[in-house]
Design a protein around this motif. Structure first.
Motif, short mmCIF file in Angstrom:
data_model
loop_
_atom_site.label_atom_id
_atom_site.label_comp_id
_atom_site.label_asym_id
_atom_site.label_seq_id
_atom_site.Cartn_x
_atom_site.Cartn_y
_atom_site.Cartn_z
N ASN A 141 21.68 -7.50 -87.31
CA ASN A 141 22.06 -9.18 -88.89
C ASN A 141 20.46 -8.77 -89.46
O ASN A 141 19.59 -9.02 -88.46
CB ASN A 141 22.22 -10.14 -87.96
CG ASN A 141 23.55 -10.95 -87.56
OD1 ASN A 141 23.88 -11.66 -87.23
ND2 ASN A 141 24.40 -10.19 -88.15
N HIS A 142 20.86 -9.30 -90.57
CA HIS A 142 19.86 -9.00 -91.81
C HIS A 142 19.39 -10.67 -91.95
O HIS A 142 20.21 -11.59 -90.91
CB HIS A 142 19.61 -8.66 -92.99
CG HIS A 142 18.91 -7.85 -93.32
ND1 HIS A 142 17.76 -8.85 -93.53
CD2 HIS A 142 18.83 -6.75 -94.54
CE1 HIS A 142 16.93 -8.23 -94.22
NE2 HIS A 142 17.05 -7.07 -94.73
N ARG A 143 18.38 -11.00 -92.56
CA ARG A 143 18.01 -12.20 -92.54
C ARG A 143 19.57 -13.80 -93.21
O ARG A 143 20.20 -12.74 -93.34
CB ARG A 143 17.30 -12.81 -93.79
CG ARG A 143 17.42 -12.43 -95.29
CD ARG A 143 16.99 -12.75 -96.32
NE ARG A 143 17.04 -12.51 -96.70
CZ ARG A 143 16.63 -12.71 -98.43
NH1 ARG A 143 15.92 -14.27 -98.69
NH2 ARG A 143 16.85 -12.22 -99.61
N MET A 144 19.50 -14.67 -92.50
CA MET A 144 20.45 -15.28 -92.18
C MET A 144 20.93 -16.07 -93.94
O MET A 144 21.89 -16.03 -94.73
CB MET A 144 20.30 -16.43 -91.33
CG MET A 144 21.85 -17.73 -91.61
SD MET A 144 23.28 -16.55 -91.03
CE MET A 144 22.87 -15.90 -89.43
N GLY A 145 19.61 -16.54 -94.39
CA GLY A 145 18.99 -17.24 -95.64
C GLY A 145 17.47 -16.89 -96.08
O GLY A 145 17.25 -16.37 -95.88
N LEU A 146 17.61 -17.57 -96.98
CA LEU A 146 15.79 -17.62 -97.86
C LEU A 146 15.11 -18.45 -96.82
O LEU A 146 13.75 -19.21 -96.99
CB LEU A 146 16.14 -19.08 -98.75
CG LEU A 146 17.40 -17.99 -99.82
CD1 LEU A 146 16.77 -18.15 -101.07
CD2 LEU A 146 16.43 -16.65 -100.08
N PHE A 147 15.75 -18.72 -95.67
CA PHE A 147 15.09 -19.91 -94.91
C PHE A 147 14.23 -19.16 -93.59
O PHE A 147 13.05 -18.95 -92.51
CB PHE A 147 15.49 -20.71 -94.45
CG PHE A 147 17.01 -20.62 -93.33
CD1 PHE A 147 16.57 -19.90 -92.48
CD2 PHE A 147 17.86 -20.52 -94.68
CE1 PHE A 147 18.04 -19.78 -91.51
CE2 PHE A 147 18.91 -20.71 -93.68
CZ PHE A 147 19.13 -20.00 -92.92
N ASP A 148 14.94 -18.12 -93.41
CA ASP A 148 13.98 -17.15 -91.71
C ASP A 148 13.64 -15.76 -92.27
O ASP A 148 13.19 -15.38 -90.76
CB ASP A 148 16.26 -17.01 -90.19
CG ASP A 148 16.62 -15.95 -91.45
OD1 ASP A 148 16.77 -16.41 -92.69
OD2 ASP A 148 17.15 -15.41 -91.40
#
Length: 297
Positions: A141-148
């Motif tokens: 998985n790449h990043r989930m959103g703008l927060f991780d």
């Protein structure tokens, strides 16, 4: 009807934005959590989605197993009404997730030794599900959103007035907020790669990964030229993780994976997936037998 539809669409859009912005959205908050290895409790997922309106779900195959056309791999039981009402919901999830997992498996095998990643180009409202399917298929998985994870992309670089200014801004922000997280910067030329390497050799930075965007060049004969990508990987020489992006297809991913790049990201894993053909068929003889015995479906 139009008002209700508009309200529903607004809720879907709001939920999709929340998945991107809300740091509380993660696999850890899911009722049925995906384990670290590429398999998951499909029975649990289906029961969760259907609020347990089916009486029993049995599987003859483990998730992640290879299947072929015509194979019966599961059986459900319950009232006929409940089965047909829930059928499309179940199949929609199963077909999409299985399609993503299947494509991911094919690309992950071809990309080796590089790891295959998806992107945030997921179906609105289904990011957790789409990314889960990538794990099932053997991807990462790449990043989930703008927060991780911080990703400095071309627009950020343009706004900041250059790639080094953008990295400096991120470093300053993370320090001011006392935050520790992975940082990736997008580079589009060997000159930008060199800029980043020179800056980080002289200045402490939070940078952890360099994206090498569109350094895979399509050729008129259908092949691709990966020489620029290979040069960039050699320049970085293990100082940072590397990620190839752009012009990644089933036909090109193997060649890209042989350049020494750490990761290969492909939006096609989730935004252009072909759903697996899965159907549910009623056992007519059994249904009639039960109906005669109980005098109801």
């Amino acid at each position: 009807m139009k008002v209700d539809m508009l309200f529903t669409i607004k809720r879907i859009v709001k939920m999709s934005v929340t998945q991107t912005m809300n740091s509380g959205v993660s696999f850890r908050s899911m009722a049925v959590k995906p384990p670290s290895h590429p398999t998951y409790d499909m029975k649990g997922v289906i029961k969760l989605a259907l609020l347990k309106i089916w009486d029993q779900v049995e599987w003859s195959q483990k998730d992640g197993d290879h299947v072929q056309k015509g194979l019966q791999f599961g059986k459900v039981s319950g009232q006929a009404h409940n089965i047909v009402v829930a059928e499309r919901v179940v199949l929609n999830f199963m077909q999409r997730m299985s399609g993503i997992a299947t494509l991911t498996k094919t690309m992950a095998d071809a990309a080796h030794p590089a790891c295959i990643l998806e992107t945030r180009k997921t179906a609105p409202g289904l990011r957790l599900v789409d990314k889960w399917a990538v794990l099932i298929g053997g991807g990462r998985n790449h990043r989930m959103g703008l927060f991780d994870m911080v990703m400095i992309k071309d627009n950020h670089i343009s706004i900041a007035g250059g790639i080094i200014n953008a990295i400096k801004s991120v470093d300053q922000y993370l320090e001011q907020q006392n935050l520790q997280m992975e940082v990736e910067v997008e580079t589009r030329t060997l000159e930008e790669v060199d800029e980043v390497l020179r800056y980080t050799s002289q200045t402490k930075s939070s940078l952890t990964r360099i994206m090498l965007d569109n350094m895979v060049v399509p050729l008129p004969n259908g092949d691709v030229d990966v020489s620029m990508l290979k040069d960039a990987v050699e320049m970085i020489n293990g100082r940072f993780e590397t990620e190839a992006s752009g012009n990644v297809t089933l036909e090109t991913v193997h060649k890209i994976g042989q350049t020494g790049v750490s990761y290969i990201s492909s939006g096609a894993l989730t935004h252009s997936v072909k759903a697996l053909d899965i159907s549910l068929k009623i056992d007519t003889e059994l249904a009639l037998k039960v109906g005669r015995r109980t005098k109801r479906a």
